[in-house]
Enzyme design. Structure first.
Site, PDB file in Angstrom:
ATOM      1  N   ASN A   1       0.870  -1.180   0.000  1.00 29.22           N
ATOM      2  CA  ASN A   1       0.000   0.000   0.000  1.00 29.22           C
ATOM      3  C   ASN A   1       0.904   1.225   0.000  1.00 29.22           C
ATOM      4  OD1 ASN A   1      -1.775   2.056   0.580  1.00 29.22           O
ATOM      5  ND2 ASN A   1      -2.311   1.308   2.636  1.00 29.22           N
TER       6      ASN A   1
ATOM      7  N   LYS B   1       0.095   4.221  -0.220  1.00 29.72           N
ATOM      8  CA  LYS B   1      -0.568   5.398   0.372  1.00 29.72           C
ATOM      9  C   LYS B   1      -0.375   6.620  -0.536  1.00 29.72           C
ATOM     10  CE  LYS B   1      -0.121   3.243   4.821  1.00 29.72           C
ATOM     11  NZ  LYS B   1      -0.187   3.376   6.267  1.00 29.72           N
TER      12      LYS B   1
ATOM     13  N   HIS C   1      -9.559   0.912   4.694  1.00 28.63           N
ATOM     14  CA  HIS C   1      -8.298   1.121   5.408  1.00 28.63           C
ATOM     15  C   HIS C   1      -8.543   2.069   6.590  1.00 28.63           C
ATOM     16  CE1 HIS C   1      -4.266   2.485   6.335  1.00 28.63           C
ATOM     17  NE2 HIS C   1      -3.853   1.357   5.784  1.00 28.63           N
TER      18      HIS C   1
ATOM     19  N   GLU D   1      -6.976   4.511   7.712  1.00 30.93           N
ATOM     20  CA  GLU D   1      -6.813   5.947   7.444  1.00 30.93           C
ATOM     21  C   GLU D   1      -8.070   6.516   6.790  1.00 30.93           C
ATOM     22  OE1 GLU D   1      -3.042   5.422   5.498  1.00 30.93           O
ATOM     23  OE2 GLU D   1      -2.197   4.924   7.446  1.00 30.93           O
TER      24      GLU D   1
ATOM     25  N   GLU E   1      -5.417  -5.122  10.532  1.00 32.68           N
ATOM     26  CA  GLU E   1      -4.413  -4.082  10.736  1.00 32.68           C
ATOM     27  C   GLU E   1      -4.722  -3.326  12.027  1.00 32.68           C
ATOM     28  OE1 GLU E   1      -2.459  -2.865   6.781  1.00 32.68           O
ATOM     29  OE2 GLU E   1      -4.263  -1.684   6.998  1.00 32.68           O
TER      30      GLU E   1
ATOM     31  N   GLY F   1       2.232   2.267  10.722  1.00 29.76           N
ATOM     32  CA  GLY F   1       3.157   3.388  10.563  1.00 29.76           C
ATOM     33  C   GLY F   1       3.828   3.824  11.846  1.00 29.76           C
TER      34      GLY F   1
ATOM     35  N   SER G   1       3.291  -2.064  10.344  1.00 26.16           N
ATOM     36  CA  SER G   1       4.745  -2.087  10.570  1.00 26.16           C
ATOM     37  C   SER G   1       5.396  -3.439  10.229  1.00 26.16           C
ATOM     38  CB  SER G   1       5.072  -1.664  12.006  1.00 26.16           C
ATOM     39  OG  SER G   1       4.625  -0.338  12.236  1.00 26.16           O
TER      40      SER G   1
ATOM     41  N   GLY H   1       4.858   1.322   4.697  1.00 19.93           N
ATOM     42  CA  GLY H   1       6.198   1.915   4.572  1.00 19.93           C
ATOM     43  C   GLY H   1       7.232   1.022   3.904  1.00 19.93           C
TER      44      GLY H   1
HETATM   45  P1  PGA Z   1       2.722   0.290   7.634  1.00 18.41           P
HETATM   46  O1  PGA Z   1       1.250   0.468   6.966  1.00 18.41           O
HETATM   47  O2  PGA Z   1       3.281  -0.989   7.072  1.00 18.41           O
HETATM   48  O3  PGA Z   1       3.483   1.504   7.170  1.00 18.41           O
HETATM   49  O4  PGA Z   1       2.527   0.226   9.099  1.00 18.41           O
HETATM   50  C1  PGA Z   1       0.406  -0.642   6.769  1.00 18.41           C
HETATM   51  C2  PGA Z   1      -0.890  -0.181   6.172  1.00 18.41           C
HETATM   52  O5  PGA Z   1      -1.349   0.912   6.515  1.00 18.41           O
HETATM   53  O6  PGA Z   1      -1.500  -0.882   5.334  1.00 18.41           O
END
Ligand code: PGA
Length: 252
Positions: A9, A11, A95, A97, A167, A173, A213, A235
């Site tokens: 992803n 983002k 998601h 976010e 998640e 993140g 993460s 990330g």
């Molecule tokens: P992250 O994000 O690996 O940066 O923690 C995962 C996600 O939001 O799908």
């Protein structure tokens, strides 16, 4: 046996030159990898470019969101049919976010899932609890509500095109990953829930990714858990070598 699935992803990161070097860096690193599905999910404006760059490779492309209508006066929105038209196979829906920053509700998320499936896309439906929900023992009930509402109108026959992504919001993140035991517990809970809502067959077949993460250093321990079938990576999917290492860790 479920085939693992690792999706990146991106983002709201990358520009077109980053997208190109990321994909061109990733392709040779994973070209020999077999027995799992791989996808990258760039921002809308780079989807067509990434579809073109990934042609004739084992990397497929997904979007990070879609709307609930096929066309019409919905300024700024993108229809699932449009995603399909440019060559996307997947779309991420729900998601955290989008739930927490953009205010998406379970009801809207369910409508998106139904619409995306009817347009012929495969869906990655995200669920996960906030830190305070975990700390007050509400993880299972939060996840159950998100699942039962998000999949309310989704028929058993369509579940072969749904991947779930657990998640935990506190792990996204933040560098703070769920431990393999914490993740496995929730994945097992989700699998039991699938059995109650659908059938034993669906329980066995639906893939459940872990996200939050995920890095090359923790991927193997997470992927070794019996109910974790891959990862949704933020990330660490923005660097071809770390994403490739996570992909390789998911191969059984
Ligand atoms: P992250 O994000 O690996 O940066 O923690 C995962 C996600 O939001 O799908």
């Amino acid at each position: 046996m479920r085939k693992p699935f690792v999706a990146g992803n991106w983002k709201m990161y990358t520009d077109s030159s980053d997208a190109e070097s990321l994909v061109n860096g990733l392709k040779p690193l994973v070209s020999d990898v077999k027995g799992l599905d791989i996808a990258v999910c760039p921002p809308f404006v780079y989807l067509q470019q990434v579809v073109n760059l990934t042609k004739n490779s084992n990397i497929r492309v997904g979007a990070q969101n879609c709307y609930v209508e096929s066309r019409g006066a919905f300024t700024g929105e993108v229809a699932p049919e449009m995603l399909k038209d440019v060559g996307c196979d997947y779309v991420i829906i729900g998601h955290s976010e989008r739930r927490h920053i953009l205010g998406e509700t379970d009801d809207l998320i369910c409508r998106k899932v139904v619409k995306a499936l009817s347009a012929g896309l495969e869906v990655i439906l995200c669920v996960g609890e906030l830190l305070e929900e975990r700390e007050t023992g509400k993880t299972d009930s939060v996840v159950e509500t998100q699942l039962s509402n998000g999949l309310k109108e989704v028929a058993a026959g369509d579940m072969s095109r749904v991947t779930l992504a657990y998640e935990p919001v506190w792990a996204i993140g933040t560098g703070r990953t769920a431990t393999p035991d914490q993740a496995q517990d929730v994945h097992a809970f989700i699998r039991r829930w699938l059995g109650t809502r659908y059938s034993p067959d669906i329980t066995d077949k639906v893939r459940i990714q872990y996200g939050g993460s995920v890095k090359p250093e923790n991927a193997k321990d997470l992927m070794d858990c019996p109910d974790i079938d891959g990862a949704l990576v933020g990330g660490a999917s923005l660097k071809s070598d770390s994403f490739a290492a996570i992909i390789k860790a998911a191969v059984h």
